[in-house]
Design a protein around this motif. Structure first.
Motif, PDB file in Angstrom:
ATOM      1  N   PHE A  80       0.890  -0.752   0.025  1.00  0.00           N
ATOM      2  CA  PHE A  80      -0.077  -0.043  -0.317  1.00  0.00           C
ATOM      3  C   PHE A  80       0.975   1.235   0.593  1.00  0.00           C
ATOM      4  CE2 PHE A  80      -2.414   3.233   1.917  1.00  0.00           C
ATOM      5  CZ  PHE A  80      -3.343   3.585   1.292  1.00  0.00           C
ATOM      6  N   ALA A  81       1.777   1.311   0.947  1.00  0.00           N
ATOM      7  CA  ALA A  81       3.059   2.166   0.972  1.00  0.00           C
ATOM      8  C   ALA A  81       3.584   2.732  -0.685  1.00  0.00           C
ATOM      9  CB  ALA A  81       3.815   1.854   1.992  1.00  0.00           C
ATOM     10  N   ARG A  82       3.820   1.889  -1.418  1.00  0.00           N
ATOM     11  CA  ARG A  82       4.590   2.099  -2.909  1.00  0.00           C
ATOM     12  C   ARG A  82       3.621   2.093  -3.713  1.00  0.00           C
ATOM     13  NH1 ARG A  82       7.658  -3.941  -4.723  1.00  0.00           N
ATOM     14  NH2 ARG A  82       5.605  -4.750  -3.568  1.00  0.00           N
ATOM     15  N   ALA A  83       2.152   1.732  -3.348  1.00  0.00           N
ATOM     16  CA  ALA A  83       0.400   2.075  -4.248  1.00  0.00           C
ATOM     17  C   ALA A  83       0.759   3.798  -3.699  1.00  0.00           C
ATOM     18  CB  ALA A  83      -0.135   1.079  -3.769  1.00  0.00           C
ATOM     19  N   LEU A  84       0.678   4.294  -2.786  1.00  0.00           N
ATOM     20  CA  LEU A  84       0.464   5.742  -2.544  1.00  0.00           C
ATOM     21  C   LEU A  84       1.745   6.648  -2.832  1.00  0.00           C
ATOM     22  CD1 LEU A  84      -0.730   7.408  -0.695  1.00  0.00           C
ATOM     23  CD2 LEU A  84       0.746   6.930   1.668  1.00  0.00           C
ATOM     24  N   TRP A  85       2.792   6.008  -3.365  1.00  0.00           N
ATOM     25  CA  TRP A  85       3.393   7.406  -3.513  1.00  0.00           C
ATOM     26  C   TRP A  85       3.395   6.989  -5.224  1.00  0.00           C
ATOM     27  CZ3 TRP A  85       7.168  10.375  -2.911  1.00  0.00           C
ATOM     28  CH2 TRP A  85       8.288  11.071  -3.979  1.00  0.00           C
ATOM     29  N   THR A  86       3.231   6.539  -5.664  1.00  0.00           N
ATOM     30  CA  THR A  86       2.577   5.820  -7.148  1.00  0.00           C
ATOM     31  C   THR A  86       1.489   6.723  -7.353  1.00  0.00           C
ATOM     32  OG1 THR A  86       3.522   3.555  -7.626  1.00  0.00           O
ATOM     33  CG2 THR A  86       2.537   4.624  -9.217  1.00  0.00           C
ATOM     34  N   PHE A  87       1.134   6.968  -6.810  1.00  0.00           N
ATOM     35  CA  PHE A  87      -1.046   8.042  -6.360  1.00  0.00           C
ATOM     36  C   PHE A  87      -0.011   9.067  -6.559  1.00  0.00           C
ATOM     37  CE2 PHE A  87      -4.286  10.109  -3.952  1.00  0.00           C
ATOM     38  CZ  PHE A  87      -5.327   9.583  -5.091  1.00  0.00           C
ATOM     39  N   LEU A  88       0.990   9.699  -5.835  1.00  0.00           N
ATOM     40  CA  LEU A  88       1.912  10.921  -5.624  1.00  0.00           C
ATOM     41  C   LEU A  88       1.813  11.505  -7.015  1.00  0.00           C
ATOM     42  CD1 LEU A  88       2.377  10.991  -1.952  1.00  0.00           C
ATOM     43  CD2 LEU A  88       0.298  11.922  -2.677  1.00  0.00           C
ATOM     44  N   ARG A  89       2.440  10.687  -7.692  1.00  0.00           N
ATOM     45  CA  ARG A  89       3.385  11.068  -8.728  1.00  0.00           C
ATOM     46  C   ARG A  89       4.502  11.611  -8.732  1.00  0.00           C
ATOM     47  NH1 ARG A  89       2.501   8.730 -12.590  1.00  0.00           N
ATOM     48  NH2 ARG A  89       2.117  10.015 -14.566  1.00  0.00           N
ATOM     49  N   PRO A  90       5.600  10.723  -8.193  1.00  0.00           N
ATOM     50  CA  PRO A  90       6.572  10.843  -8.111  1.00  0.00           C
ATOM     51  C   PRO A  90       6.919  12.667  -8.990  1.00  0.00           C
ATOM     52  CG  PRO A  90       6.276   9.205  -7.469  1.00  0.00           C
ATOM     53  CD  PRO A  90       5.391   8.919  -8.654  1.00  0.00           C
ATOM     54  N   THR A  92       6.042  14.783 -10.191  1.00  0.00           N
ATOM     55  CA  THR A  92       4.757  15.928  -9.933  1.00  0.00           C
ATOM     56  C   THR A  92       5.720  16.918  -8.792  1.00  0.00           C
ATOM     57  OG1 THR A  92       3.175  15.241  -8.802  1.00  0.00           O
ATOM     58  CG2 THR A  92       3.850  15.632 -11.393  1.00  0.00           C
ATOM     59  N   PHE A  93       5.430  15.366  -8.001  1.00  0.00           N
ATOM     60  CA  PHE A  93       5.937  15.553  -6.908  1.00  0.00           C
ATOM     61  C   PHE A  93       7.249  16.373  -5.913  1.00  0.00           C
ATOM     62  CE2 PHE A  93       7.337  14.976  -2.075  1.00  0.00           C
ATOM     63  CZ  PHE A  93       5.858  14.826  -1.590  1.00  0.00           C
ATOM     64  N   LEU A 130       2.557  22.960  -0.062  1.00  0.00           N
ATOM     65  CA  LEU A 130       2.292  23.105  -1.650  1.00  0.00           C
ATOM     66  C   LEU A 130       2.380  21.428  -1.895  1.00  0.00           C
ATOM     67  CD1 LEU A 130       4.966  25.742  -2.121  1.00  0.00           C
ATOM     68  CD2 LEU A 130       2.442  25.689  -2.664  1.00  0.00           C
ATOM     69  N   LEU A 131       2.657  20.841  -0.832  1.00  0.00           N
ATOM     70  CA  LEU A 131       2.792  19.251  -1.139  1.00  0.00           C
ATOM     71  C   LEU A 131       1.602  18.631  -0.902  1.00  0.00           C
ATOM     72  CD1 LEU A 131       6.531  17.883   0.357  1.00  0.00           C
ATOM     73  CD2 LEU A 131       5.752  18.397  -1.980  1.00  0.00           C
ATOM     74  N   CYS A 132       0.524  18.902  -0.369  1.00  0.00           N
ATOM     75  CA  CYS A 132      -0.498  18.880  -0.273  1.00  0.00           C
ATOM     76  C   CYS A 132      -1.628  19.306  -1.545  1.00  0.00           C
ATOM     77  CB  CYS A 132      -1.300  19.174   0.862  1.00  0.00           C
ATOM     78  SG  CYS A 132      -0.392  18.001   2.964  1.00  0.00           S
ATOM     79  N   GLY A 133      -1.404  20.005  -1.687  1.00  0.00           N
ATOM     80  CA  GLY A 133      -2.128  20.968  -2.962  1.00  0.00           C
ATOM     81  C   GLY A 133      -1.391  19.953  -3.951  1.00  0.00           C
ATOM     82  N   ASN A 134      -0.357  19.529  -4.732  1.00  0.00           N
ATOM     83  CA  ASN A 134      -0.079  18.699  -5.253  1.00  0.00           C
ATOM     84  C   ASN A 134      -0.529  17.264  -5.641  1.00  0.00           C
ATOM     85  OD1 ASN A 134       2.477  18.915  -8.017  1.00  0.00           O
ATOM     86  ND2 ASN A 134       2.131  16.771  -6.635  1.00  0.00           N
ATOM     87  N   SER A 135      -0.854  17.122  -4.118  1.00  0.00           N
ATOM     88  CA  SER A 135      -1.180  15.704  -4.451  1.00  0.00           C
ATOM     89  C   SER A 135      -2.847  15.403  -4.323  1.00  0.00           C
ATOM     90  CB  SER A 135      -1.102  14.451  -2.405  1.00  0.00           C
ATOM     91  OG  SER A 135       0.705  15.100  -2.561  1.00  0.00           O
ATOM     92  N   TYR A 136      -3.087  16.806  -3.958  1.00  0.00           N
ATOM     93  CA  TYR A 136      -4.623  16.414  -3.726  1.00  0.00           C
ATOM     94  C   TYR A 136      -5.383  17.172  -6.241  1.00  0.00           C
ATOM     95  CZ  TYR A 136      -9.343  19.000  -5.343  1.00  0.00           C
ATOM     96  OH  TYR A 136     -10.239  19.308  -5.686  1.00  0.00           O
ATOM     97  N   ILE A 137      -4.336  17.692  -6.387  1.00  0.00           N
ATOM     98  CA  ILE A 137      -4.385  17.607  -8.134  1.00  0.00           C
ATOM     99  C   ILE A 137      -4.306  16.452  -8.260  1.00  0.00           C
ATOM    100  CG2 ILE A 137      -3.589  19.563  -9.565  1.00  0.00           C
ATOM    101  CD1 ILE A 137      -3.572  21.358  -8.115  1.00  0.00           C
ATOM    102  N   VAL A 138      -3.158  16.343  -8.478  1.00  0.00           N
ATOM    103  CA  VAL A 138      -2.805  14.728  -8.788  1.00  0.00           C
ATOM    104  C   VAL A 138      -4.181  13.324  -8.489  1.00  0.00           C
ATOM    105  CG1 VAL A 138      -0.183  15.125  -9.097  1.00  0.00           C
ATOM    106  CG2 VAL A 138      -1.075  13.880  -7.617  1.00  0.00           C
ATOM    107  N   GLY A 139      -4.272  14.025  -6.912  1.00  0.00           N
ATOM    108  CA  GLY A 139      -4.852  12.754  -7.143  1.00  0.00           C
ATOM    109  C   GLY A 139      -6.750  12.467  -8.005  1.00  0.00           C
TER     110      GLY A 139
END
Length: 376
Positions: A80-90, A92-93, A130-139
């Motif tokens: 799940f941790a690896r899937a979450l990291w992919t979900f964040l689109r590294p 752009t992160f 900023l990182l949370c904003g980026n994560s929201y947009i790609v999510g």
């Protein structure tokens, strides 16, 4: 004496009547003897403590079951941790992380006497924002593009089934809530407004009925505005504000804002190079579907190459504002590497894998620009 004993036994038999004695009835008993081969199965290792206090069979079985359950649970957490990291689109992160640190670092390098430990706390809060904003947009983009991603990007966690839609919504709304709360308590009204505006653009880009990504001009304007102008202007403004300094444009800040704005244009143009199949299937019009991969790749590379030429010329004609010894060689190397990568893409016949690799290379150039910026 022996003859006397025999006469006594015969007399006793005669006295017993019908009873008779048959010495042949007593035969030797066969005893099964195991061969050495029966003991050739290796025994498990036992420590002295186990020899003295061997565990009961049911306790041993329960321990093995618990051990297996713990290993399975650990593997599930890791997956799940690896899937979450992919979900964040590294990619752009990393872009947001490097840009924020570079812009803030430039301001602090120029004003070392104003630095305090309390400033670092506010800076880290701003980075989380900023990182949370980026994560929201790609999510939110992955949630609404799951069917397209099953064709274009099947490795993404929602499309691959590694993260459910419900989990994705929980993660995305959590990033949004944390980002908004951090902006409210850490930034002033002006910066919070800019932050909300960037989130609004990211939402309109993806969410129906607006879904601006369907329209090429609107799509790349959203990306250019957020990645090119708002991030650079906002971080520079916040970095000076936290030091008690008024906002002021400087040649390096103007340079990086202009450079990255055009770079954002190239990213917006080339991001769909490998997504033509899914975009056409779901009737998403992009520059790639309209112009074709080859022409768009050369067009994007040409814009970025002109960007590097402009940077070199700025260093030559404005030596008082920049450090030519750093700006010229670094941007010359980047320009040459861009040319080689474009040629490699052409030789690979613009396959999906080659186009994706070319796009990720552009992000590496993006990181490199910000890594150089504090020193130009």
């Amino acid at each position: 004496m022996a003859s006397c004993l025999l006469r006594t036994v015969a007399a006793a038999a005669a006295a017993g009547g019908s009873q008779s004695f048959d010495p042949t009835s007593y035969r030797k008993r066969k005893i099964a003897v195991k061969t050495l081969k029966s003991f050739q199965t290796p025994l498990p290792y036992c420590s002295p403590s186990h020899l003295l206090n061997p565990p009961l069979p049911e306790v041993r079985s329960q321990a093995m079951a618990n051990g297996g359950g713990e290993e399975t649970k650990s593997q599930e957490i890791w997956d799940f941790a690896r899937a979450l990291w992919t979900f964040l689109r590294p990619h752009t992160f990393y872009g947001t992380l490097v840009a924020s640190c570079s812009l803030a670092g430039r301001v602090w390098i120029e004003n070392p006497n104003l630095m305090k430990w309390s400033i670092l706390t506010r800076a880290l809060s701003g980075l989380v924002e900023l990182l949370c904003g980026n994560s929201y947009i790609v999510g939110i983009n992955q949630i609404y593009d799951v069917e397209i991603d099953k064709v274009n990007k099947p490795f993404l966690p929602i499309a691959a089934g590694k993260i459910t839609s419900k989990q994705a919504w929980v993660l995305t709304t959590s990033f949004l809530a944390i980002g908004l709360c951090t902006a409210t308590f850490n930034s002033g009204p002006f910066l919070s407004s800019l932050y909300c505006f960037a989130l609004l653009l990211g939402t309109l880009y993806t969410v129906p009925p607006f879904r601006l990504k369907r329209f090429p001009i609107a799509a790349f304007l959203c990306i250019v505005l957020v990645r090119g102008f708002l991030v650079n202007f906002g971080v520079h403004y916040a970095s000076r504000s936290v030091l008690g300094l008024p906002f002021q444009w400087s040649p390096p800040v103007i340079f990086i804002t202009t450079f990255v704005t055009f770079f954002g244009l190239v990213i917006a143009l080339t991001k769909d190079l490998s997504d033509i199949e899914g975009d056409r299937r779901y009737k998403i019009t992009t520059f790639a579907t309209k112009l074709g991969v080859r022409r768009l790749a050369f067009f994007g590379s040409g814009i970025l190459l002109l960007n590097y030429v402009a940077a070199i010329l700025a260093a030559i004609y404005m030596p008082q504002a920049f450090r030519p010894t750093i700006l010229i060689p670094t941007h010359t190397i980047m320009a040459i590497s861009l040319i080689f990568q474009t040629i490699a893409l052409d030789q690979a016949k613009y396959t999906k894998e080659a186009a994706s690799s070319f796009y990720m290379f552009l992000w590496k150039l993006f990181y490199a620009e910000y890594l150089v910026f504090p020193f130009i």
